[in-house]
Every structure is written in C-alpha cells, then in structure tokens.
Write a protein that holds these residues in place. Structure first.
Motif, PDB file in Angstrom:
ATOM      1  N   TRP A   1      49.755  39.206  43.923  1.00 40.42           N
ATOM      2  CA  TRP A   1      48.347  39.276  43.501  1.00 40.42           C
ATOM      3  C   TRP A   1      48.153  40.401  42.495  1.00 40.42           C
ATOM      4  O   TRP A   1      47.362  40.273  41.555  1.00 40.42           O
ATOM      5  N   ALA A   2      48.881  41.479  42.684  1.00 39.27           N
ATOM      6  CA  ALA A   2      48.776  42.626  41.772  1.00 39.27           C
ATOM      7  C   ALA A   2      49.258  42.269  40.367  1.00 39.27           C
ATOM      8  O   ALA A   2      48.796  42.851  39.378  1.00 39.27           O
ATOM      9  N   LYS A   3      50.177  41.314  40.279  1.00 41.86           N
ATOM     10  CA  LYS A   3      50.625  40.839  38.965  1.00 41.86           C
ATOM     11  C   LYS A   3      49.588  39.896  38.344  1.00 41.86           C
ATOM     12  O   LYS A   3      49.385  39.876  37.129  1.00 41.86           O
ATOM     13  N   ALA A   4      48.945  39.103  39.210  1.00 40.25           N
ATOM     14  CA  ALA A   4      47.988  38.114  38.717  1.00 40.25           C
ATOM     15  C   ALA A   4      46.673  38.751  38.284  1.00 40.25           C
ATOM     16  O   ALA A   4      46.070  38.338  37.278  1.00 40.25           O
ATOM     17  N   ALA A   5      46.202  39.739  39.043  1.00 41.79           N
ATOM     18  CA  ALA A   5      44.855  40.284  38.845  1.00 41.79           C
ATOM     19  C   ALA A   5      44.576  40.784  37.432  1.00 41.79           C
ATOM     20  O   ALA A   5      43.528  40.468  36.846  1.00 41.79           O
ATOM     21  N   PRO A   6      45.451  41.597  36.817  1.00 42.79           N
ATOM     22  CA  PRO A   6      45.133  42.127  35.481  1.00 42.79           C
ATOM     23  C   PRO A   6      45.011  41.064  34.404  1.00 42.79           C
ATOM     24  O   PRO A   6      44.323  41.263  33.397  1.00 42.79           O
ATOM     25  N   ILE A   7      45.706  39.927  34.569  1.00 42.78           N
ATOM     26  CA  ILE A   7      45.674  38.904  33.514  1.00 42.78           C
ATOM     27  C   ILE A   7      44.776  37.723  33.885  1.00 42.78           C
ATOM     28  O   ILE A   7      44.692  36.752  33.132  1.00 42.78           O
ATOM     29  N   ALA A   8      44.103  37.833  35.036  1.00 37.95           N
ATOM     30  CA  ALA A   8      43.176  36.772  35.439  1.00 37.95           C
ATOM     31  C   ALA A   8      41.925  36.808  34.571  1.00 37.95           C
ATOM     32  O   ALA A   8      41.571  37.847  33.989  1.00 37.95           O
ATOM     33  N   LYS A   9      41.230  35.673  34.482  1.00 37.48           N
ATOM     34  CA  LYS A   9      40.049  35.591  33.614  1.00 37.48           C
ATOM     35  C   LYS A   9      38.857  36.354  34.172  1.00 37.48           C
ATOM     36  O   LYS A   9      37.925  36.674  33.438  1.00 37.48           O
ATOM     37  N   ASP A  10      38.841  36.633  35.494  1.00 37.77           N
ATOM     38  CA  ASP A  10      37.738  37.380  36.093  1.00 37.77           C
ATOM     39  C   ASP A  10      38.270  38.256  37.228  1.00 37.77           C
ATOM     40  O   ASP A  10      39.496  38.355  37.422  1.00 37.77           O
ATOM     41  N   GLY A  11      37.387  38.848  37.983  1.00 41.72           N
ATOM     42  CA  GLY A  11      37.791  39.762  39.036  1.00 41.72           C
ATOM     43  C   GLY A  11      38.063  39.112  40.373  1.00 41.72           C
ATOM     44  O   GLY A  11      38.208  39.820  41.391  1.00 41.72           O
ATOM     45  N   GLY A  12      38.178  37.793  40.416  1.00 41.20           N
ATOM     46  CA  GLY A  12      38.360  37.089  41.679  1.00 41.20           C
ATOM     47  C   GLY A  12      39.622  37.472  42.413  1.00 41.20           C
ATOM     48  O   GLY A  12      39.612  37.616  43.650  1.00 41.20           O
ATOM     49  N   VAL A  13      40.722  37.666  41.692  1.00 42.04           N
ATOM     50  CA  VAL A  13      41.982  38.020  42.349  1.00 42.04           C
ATOM     51  C   VAL A  13      41.898  39.438  42.911  1.00 42.04           C
ATOM     52  O   VAL A  13      42.366  39.700  44.038  1.00 42.04           O
ATOM     53  N   TYR A  14      41.295  40.345  42.145  1.00 38.89           N
ATOM     54  CA  TYR A  14      41.110  41.709  42.640  1.00 38.89           C
ATOM     55  C   TYR A  14      40.281  41.708  43.925  1.00 38.89           C
ATOM     56  O   TYR A  14      40.584  42.418  44.881  1.00 38.89           O
ATOM     57  N   LEU A  15      39.225  40.893  43.961  1.00 42.32           N
ATOM     58  CA  LEU A  15      38.376  40.833  45.145  1.00 42.32           C
ATOM     59  C   LEU A  15      39.151  40.284  46.342  1.00 42.32           C
ATOM     60  O   LEU A  15      39.036  40.803  47.466  1.00 42.32           O
TER      61      LEU A  15
END
Length: 439
Positions: free
Chosen positions: A366-380
């Motif tokens: 998830w930490a790899k996905a979050a910075p390049i995701a289109k929004d903050g959903g992965v961080y949440l």
C-alpha cells in the motif's frame, strides 16, 4: 525460322493468392513458335494480326468465348475491350518492354499512352496495368505505389469484369495490409455486392476491416462465413472469438478459443486468450485451470500473461495466495509495470490471505501504491489498518497524507487521526480531530 506472335491488346492480371502477384514469362522463352514454311508474314503483319494473341502470363487466347467469366452475375456491364487502332503499336511496344524486363521503357510507354488524347479507356487501363506490374515486380507489397495505380484503374473503368474485379479484390487487400481499414471495408463490400460472389478473400477483408474498426457486431457474419469455409484459419477464428466476446456472446468465444488451443498445441498466446475468454464467460474454474497449466510450464512470459492470471484469481474466492505469487513474480522480474491499482491489488491479496506477516506485507505494498494513486484513498485505507494494528504514529501520518492528496471524505481521515491521537495518549488533540471529523 521462328516468329513472334502478336501481343494481346488487353492484359490479364490476377492474384494467385493474397498478394502473390503473377509475373510475366519472358517473351523470348514463352512467345515463340515455329514459322510455317509455306508462308512468311511481314513484321507489320505479325504486330497487328488479331487472329492470335496472348496475355502477359504467356497463355494463348484463341477466341474470346474461351475466357471463363468469373463473375457472371456481376451488375457491372463490361466496357469494350477494343483499344484505339492508333494505339496498337505503342501498346505492343509497352508489353514487349515489360516482358523483356525493360521496366523504365515500359513505364515511359505506359505514360505516353495515358497522356495520348487518342487513347480510350481500355488503352489507359492497360497502361495503368503495366505500371502496376512494374511497381510490384520486385516487391509485391509495394502498397505505396500499387494503391494509387489500382485506384486510378478503378476510376478509368476500362477493363473486362475478370480483370476489373481482380484488381478491386487486390485493392481491398492492399488497403487492409496498409491499415486503411475504412477503405478496405468499403471496397470489399462493393466487390461482394456487385459480383454476387462471396469470395473468401473478400469476406476475410470485410470481417477483418470491421473488426479493426471495432465494429464487432457487423464483423460477425463475414467472419462466421470465413470460419465455416476454413476452420483452420487461426487468425479469422481468433477475430471471431474476440468479436463474440465483445458482442456479448462469451460462451461462443470460449468455445472457439478452445478450438484454437487444440489446433496450436501448447501455444502460450492461445492459452492466455482461452483463459481470458473463459473469464469473460464467467467460467472461472476453467480459466483457473488454464492459468495453472501455464504456470506449471513456466509459460507466464509477458505482462499480458501475468495480468490475465491476476484477473482470474481476483475473480475467485480463496485465491489470494495465487494472486500474491503471480504478482510478486511479475513485479520481481520487471515484467508487470508498476501502477497504483496493481500495487493495491497485491496489497489487498496479502491482507486477506493467511500468509505469514500478511498485514505487514500489505502495508508495504500500500505504501508503494499510495504516492502514485489518483487520490488519498489508499493512504486512508492504510491509516485504518495501521490504527487497527496499534501503529498509531504511522496511522496519523497516513491520514494526514490522505487529507493532503484529497479526493476523499475529510471526516473519515480526521476520524483516523482522532483514533491515532487517542492511542498516543493525546486526549486534547484527539478531541480536536474528532470535532473536525464531525462525529
């Protein structure tokens, strides 16, 4: 003593197969015969004698009635095949030049005939035909020169039906190979409608062109006819299967793709296509069996192969371990390109599996996905899991990153911040965060 027979005033050009353009035999090898001793004709008589004639392939044509009409039901009325009398000498010189491989001379004479005001439609069409033969003598795939010449011949409209529709067929096929799909479709459709002959080459062009234009429903009928006529045509069968799939008939697509696999043995691409079509047909067990066989034989090679496996496993229950295995392998080999969605899928697979350290590994992905995701959903999502795992500082940071990236409901992120502050023993900060969450 030998003599040369007179040259035919109309030249036949045909396709032996798709673009196997016929080439002329040498005039000196194929167009000589013994001169009867009883009579000797002058050069002029030999050049203008219409009693005997031959085409560029060297075939004798004794009588026009002997020519088999390939398109007897054609709606086109063939124009006269008589050239202008004043053009006979030039036409024959042009043919001789071509047959002697003197291409430059043949081209020069053909251009002279085209430009001559006395030349009629048949003269000009014959000249264009020679130009086409010259252009494709060394390279039958010379579409750049061949297509304009064929278009010009269609416009002149001076050939008999056999030659005219032969050239129309060639033009349609060249359009297709040149990726001029709309022109390929229109020309093949014109051929089929006018000739009333369902020539398999033209059905292939029509179906293929419609398929390339994403007009899958329209491509079904011609592709079905091609498949019925030639089930061994793998390319046509593949297109038909794809057209069925995209046309809402996945079961038919899967059945056809299965026949392709049977015909091609262990062909990797065919098996991957079969897995995809099974998945489209919601036959996930069958899809999984195909993927399992590919993995067993180390036949996951390209990104498409790995993504097909990923899609099959994520569509099934209790396949998280398999999802993890194929995706980690693809990422580690550098075959699967990194995207937020793919990283997130792998993280979810880890989280819901019973693999050792599954939550830790999920958070790593998830930490790899979050910075390049289109929004903050992965961080949440990370923040929620981190708070559940008593990783309060990490939870707070992830929730703040979610707020910063945006595209989420802020109240949900503030709720996780409140939970993190409470876990860290910061009661005042927790209360303030809860107030901002609206709860």
């Amino acid at each position: 003593m030998k003599r040369m027979r007179p040259l035919v005033l109309a030249i036949s050009v045909g396709l032996v197969s798709c673009f196997a353009i016929t080439s002329a035999m040498s005039a000196e090898e194929s167009n000589k015969t013994e001169q009867p001793k009883a009579k000797k004709k002058s050069y002029k008589e030999r050049m203008f004698d219409d009693a005997e004639s031959y085409d560029l392939s060297g075939k004798d044509i004794k009588k026009e009635e002997q020519i088999v009409q390939l398109y007897p039901l054609a709606t086109r009325i063939a124009p006269s095949q008589e050239g202008d009398g004043t053009m006979v000498k030039l036409r024959n010189q042009m043919v001789i030049a071509y047959q002697k491989n003197n291409d430059e001379e043949a081209k020069k004479l053909a251009q002279e005939i085209k430009a001559n005001p006395k030349a009629n439609a048949n003269d000009r069409a014959t000249a264009v035909k020679v130009l086409l033969l010259v252009a494709t003598r060394k390279d039958s795939y010379n579409h750049k020169e061949a297509i304009p010449l064929l278009e010009e011949s269609m416009e002149i409209n001076g050939l008999d039906n056999n030659a005219y529709y032969g050239q129309m067929s060639e033009l349609a096929q060249r359009y297709l190979l040149n990726q001029d799909y709309e022109d390929a479709y229109e020309t093949s459709e014109k051929f089929l409608k006018e000739t009333k002959v369902e020539k398999i080459e033209m059905l292939k062009v029509k179906g293929n062109a419609l398929f390339r234009l994403n007009r899958f429903a329209e491509s079904l009928v011609p592709l079905e006819k091609v498949h019925a006529a030639d089930p061994a045509d793998i390319q046509a069968t593949q297109m038909l299967a794809k057209a069925y799939s995209d046309g809402g008939q996945p079961a038919k697509a899967a059945e056809l793709t299965k026949t392709i696999v049977q015909a091609t043995g262990n062909d990797r691409a065919a098996q991957v296509n079969l897995a995809i079509t099974y998945l489209d047909a919601k036959q996930v067990v069958e899809a999984s069996d195909v993927i399992a066989e590919l993995r067993k034989n180390n036949q996951l090679v390209e990104e498409r192969d790995y993504l097909a496996a990923m899609n099959v496993y994520t569509a099934m229950k209790n396949k998280e371990k398999d999802t993890v295995a194929v995706m980690e392998e693809g990422f580690n080999k550098g075959i699967i390109k990194p995207t937020a969605v793919r990283y997130n899928i792998l993280a979810d697979a880890y989280y819901y599996s019973d693999l050792p350290n599954n939550t830790k590994k999920a958070i790593e992905w998830w930490a790899k996905a979050a910075p390049i995701a289109k929004d903050g959903g992965v961080y949440l999502n990370m923040a929620i899991v981190e708070c559940q795992e008593d990783m309060y500082q990490a939870c707070k940071e992830s929730a703040k990153s979610a707020l910063s990236k945006g595209g989420i409901k802020p109240g949900e992120a503030w709720q996780e911040i409140a939970n993190a502050e409470e876990g860290l023993g910061n009661s005042a900060a927790a209360a303030e965060a809860r107030r901002k969450s609206g709860k």
